[in-house]
Design a protein around this motif. Sequence first.
Motif, PDB file in Angstrom:
ATOM      1  N   ALA A  73       7.082 -19.695  -9.196  1.00  0.00           N
ATOM      2  CA  ALA A  73       5.948 -19.534 -10.105  1.00  0.00           C
ATOM      3  C   ALA A  73       5.020 -20.744 -10.041  1.00  0.00           C
ATOM      4  N   ASP A  74       5.613 -21.928  -9.881  1.00  0.00           N
ATOM      5  CA  ASP A  74       4.798 -23.142  -9.756  1.00  0.00           C
ATOM      6  C   ASP A  74       3.946 -23.078  -8.487  1.00  0.00           C
ATOM      7  N   GLN A  75       4.518 -22.563  -7.400  1.00  0.00           N
ATOM      8  CA  GLN A  75       3.736 -22.398  -6.166  1.00  0.00           C
ATOM      9  C   GLN A  75       2.584 -21.426  -6.377  1.00  0.00           C
ATOM     10  N   LEU A  76       2.848 -20.338  -7.104  1.00  0.00           N
ATOM     11  CA  LEU A  76       1.797 -19.354  -7.368  1.00  0.00           C
ATOM     12  C   LEU A  76       0.680 -19.959  -8.212  1.00  0.00           C
ATOM     13  N   HIS A  77       1.045 -20.766  -9.193  1.00  0.00           N
ATOM     14  CA  HIS A  77       0.029 -21.436 -10.021  1.00  0.00           C
ATOM     15  C   HIS A  77      -0.839 -22.362  -9.164  1.00  0.00           C
ATOM     16  N   ARG A  78      -0.212 -23.084  -8.241  1.00  0.00           N
ATOM     17  CA  ARG A  78      -0.975 -23.995  -7.385  1.00  0.00           C
ATOM     18  C   ARG A  78      -1.930 -23.227  -6.473  1.00  0.00           C
ATOM     19  N   ALA A 111      -0.060 -16.590   3.523  1.00  0.00           N
ATOM     20  CA  ALA A 111       0.864 -17.530   2.887  1.00  0.00           C
ATOM     21  C   ALA A 111       1.064 -17.154   1.423  1.00  0.00           C
ATOM     22  N   GLU A 112      -0.011 -16.739   0.776  1.00  0.00           N
ATOM     23  CA  GLU A 112       0.065 -16.329  -0.630  1.00  0.00           C
ATOM     24  C   GLU A 112       0.987 -15.126  -0.785  1.00  0.00           C
ATOM     25  N   GLN A 113       0.908 -14.200   0.170  1.00  0.00           N
ATOM     26  CA  GLN A 113       1.783 -13.035   0.121  1.00  0.00           C
ATOM     27  C   GLN A 113       3.240 -13.403   0.291  1.00  0.00           C
ATOM     28  N   ARG A 114       3.508 -14.348   1.184  1.00  0.00           N
ATOM     29  CA  ARG A 114       4.895 -14.747   1.410  1.00  0.00           C
ATOM     30  C   ARG A 114       5.499 -15.354   0.151  1.00  0.00           C
ATOM     31  N   ILE A 115       4.699 -16.116  -0.589  1.00  0.00           N
ATOM     32  CA  ILE A 115       5.183 -16.665  -1.858  1.00  0.00           C
ATOM     33  C   ILE A 115       5.458 -15.527  -2.840  1.00  0.00           C
ATOM     34  N   GLY A 116       4.577 -14.521  -2.825  1.00  0.00           N
ATOM     35  CA  GLY A 116       4.769 -13.366  -3.700  1.00  0.00           C
ATOM     36  C   GLY A 116       6.062 -12.630  -3.389  1.00  0.00           C
ATOM     37  N   TRP A 117       6.380 -12.520  -2.101  1.00  0.00           N
ATOM     38  CA  TRP A 117       7.633 -11.844  -1.734  1.00  0.00           C
ATOM     39  C   TRP A 117       8.834 -12.651  -2.217  1.00  0.00           C
ATOM     40  N   THR A 126      -0.863 -11.648  -6.978  1.00  0.00           N
ATOM     41  CA  THR A 126      -0.416 -12.963  -7.438  1.00  0.00           C
ATOM     42  C   THR A 126      -0.552 -13.086  -8.955  1.00  0.00           C
ATOM     43  N   LEU A 127      -1.675 -12.634  -9.478  1.00  0.00           N
ATOM     44  CA  LEU A 127      -1.885 -12.702 -10.932  1.00  0.00           C
ATOM     45  C   LEU A 127      -0.897 -11.803 -11.675  1.00  0.00           C
ATOM     46  N   GLU A 128      -0.563 -10.649 -11.072  1.00  0.00           N
ATOM     47  CA  GLU A 128       0.447  -9.768 -11.670  1.00  0.00           C
ATOM     48  C   GLU A 128       1.804 -10.456 -11.679  1.00  0.00           C
ATOM     49  N   HIS A 129       2.127 -11.160 -10.593  1.00  0.00           N
ATOM     50  CA  HIS A 129       3.392 -11.905 -10.554  1.00  0.00           C
ATOM     51  C   HIS A 129       3.454 -12.941 -11.673  1.00  0.00           C
ATOM     52  N   LEU A 149       4.639  -6.387   3.000  1.00  0.00           N
ATOM     53  CA  LEU A 149       3.444  -5.635   3.409  1.00  0.00           C
ATOM     54  C   LEU A 149       2.293  -6.608   3.598  1.00  0.00           C
ATOM     55  N   HIS A 150       1.878  -6.768   4.854  1.00  0.00           N
ATOM     56  CA  HIS A 150       0.798  -7.709   5.144  1.00  0.00           C
ATOM     57  C   HIS A 150      -0.558  -7.096   4.810  1.00  0.00           C
ATOM     58  N   ARG A 151      -1.346  -7.810   4.041  1.00  0.00           N
ATOM     59  CA  ARG A 151      -2.687  -7.358   3.686  1.00  0.00           C
ATOM     60  C   ARG A 151      -3.697  -8.395   4.184  1.00  0.00           C
ATOM     61  N   VAL A 152      -4.852  -7.924   4.533  1.00  0.00           N
ATOM     62  CA  VAL A 152      -5.908  -8.848   4.920  1.00  0.00           C
ATOM     63  C   VAL A 152      -6.955  -8.960   3.816  1.00  0.00           C
ATOM     64  N   ASP A 153      -6.827  -8.141   2.794  1.00  0.00           N
ATOM     65  CA  ASP A 153      -7.764  -8.137   1.685  1.00  0.00           C
ATOM     66  C   ASP A 153      -7.355  -9.216   0.685  1.00  0.00           C
ATOM     67  N   ALA A 154      -8.089 -10.339   0.678  1.00  0.00           N
ATOM     68  CA  ALA A 154      -7.742 -11.467  -0.183  1.00  0.00           C
ATOM     69  C   ALA A 154      -7.798 -11.087  -1.661  1.00  0.00           C
ATOM     70  N   THR A 155      -8.712 -10.187  -2.009  1.00  0.00           N
ATOM     71  CA  THR A 155      -8.834  -9.771  -3.409  1.00  0.00           C
ATOM     72  C   THR A 155      -7.580  -9.039  -3.876  1.00  0.00           C
ATOM     73  N   THR A 156      -7.057  -8.159  -3.026  1.00  0.00           N
ATOM     74  CA  THR A 156      -5.842  -7.418  -3.361  1.00  0.00           C
ATOM     75  C   THR A 156      -4.645  -8.349  -3.469  1.00  0.00           C
ATOM     76  N   VAL A 157      -4.566  -9.299  -2.537  1.00  0.00           N
ATOM     77  CA  VAL A 157      -3.474 -10.269  -2.567  1.00  0.00           C
ATOM     78  C   VAL A 157      -3.527 -11.087  -3.858  1.00  0.00           C
ATOM     79  N   ARG A 158      -4.706 -11.530  -4.228  1.00  0.00           N
ATOM     80  CA  ARG A 158      -4.840 -12.334  -5.439  1.00  0.00           C
ATOM     81  C   ARG A 158      -4.487 -11.522  -6.687  1.00  0.00           C
TER      82      ARG A 158
END
Length: 223
Positions: free
Chosen positions: A109-114, A125-131, A176-179, A164-173
């Motif tokens: 969670a600290d990584q996601l906040h950063r 990289a953001e997705q990998r943290i989410g996984w 992350t906020l849901e996490h 699931l790899h996404r290229v849409d940064a908005t969807t990834v973010r």
Amino acid sequence: MTEDRQSDTQTAYAQIRSRILDGRLAPGRPVSPRNIADELMLGHMPVRSAIQRLVMEGLVEVIPRKGTYVTAPSNIDLREIFEMRLALESTAAYLAAVNGATDGLMAVADQLHRVVDGESTDPMAEQRIGWLFHQETLSAARNDRLYTSYRMLRAQSGLALSELHRVDATTVRRGTLEHLNIYASIRSKEPEAARRLMWNHIVDATDARIKWVRDQPSDDVLR
């Protein structure tokens, strides 16, 4: 000789299975015993024995007069996989909130906040943290049977439960906020809120993941 063959069979089994589960061998892709034997520098018999073991586990299927392929789940299979995931992960979030966040979950969670607070973003990289967040939530449930059930489901479904790899940064973010919302409920020990948020999070990604699995290309060699 027998012990060496058994060892080679186990090596081939572990290598092929790993490639299926991490997505390098996608559903529907041909599995060539000869190519695998050449790449792993093993004999054909151990590789064929390993493939038969994977057939018994449902990760590989033999299609008469066509060849051997990584099992491609049907639409029904995929729906059942995600229904199981809904049950397991929403329950894990509930139990994590009951028991309290673990050090591992807090670290993720600290990584996601950063990531959210930073100016530059790397969606992959953001997705990998989410996984990792999902994995740590399952661990935070502190229920070995639940965690084992999830591992078994992943072994049976391979790519359908991989990242699931996404290229849409908005969807990834958004993910992350849901996490982070799920984590906030776990941290504040609100089990029902954590369960509901995880349920909605998985439902939101289901159709996109099924389409992604279906769109994966097939190749003729093990990579």
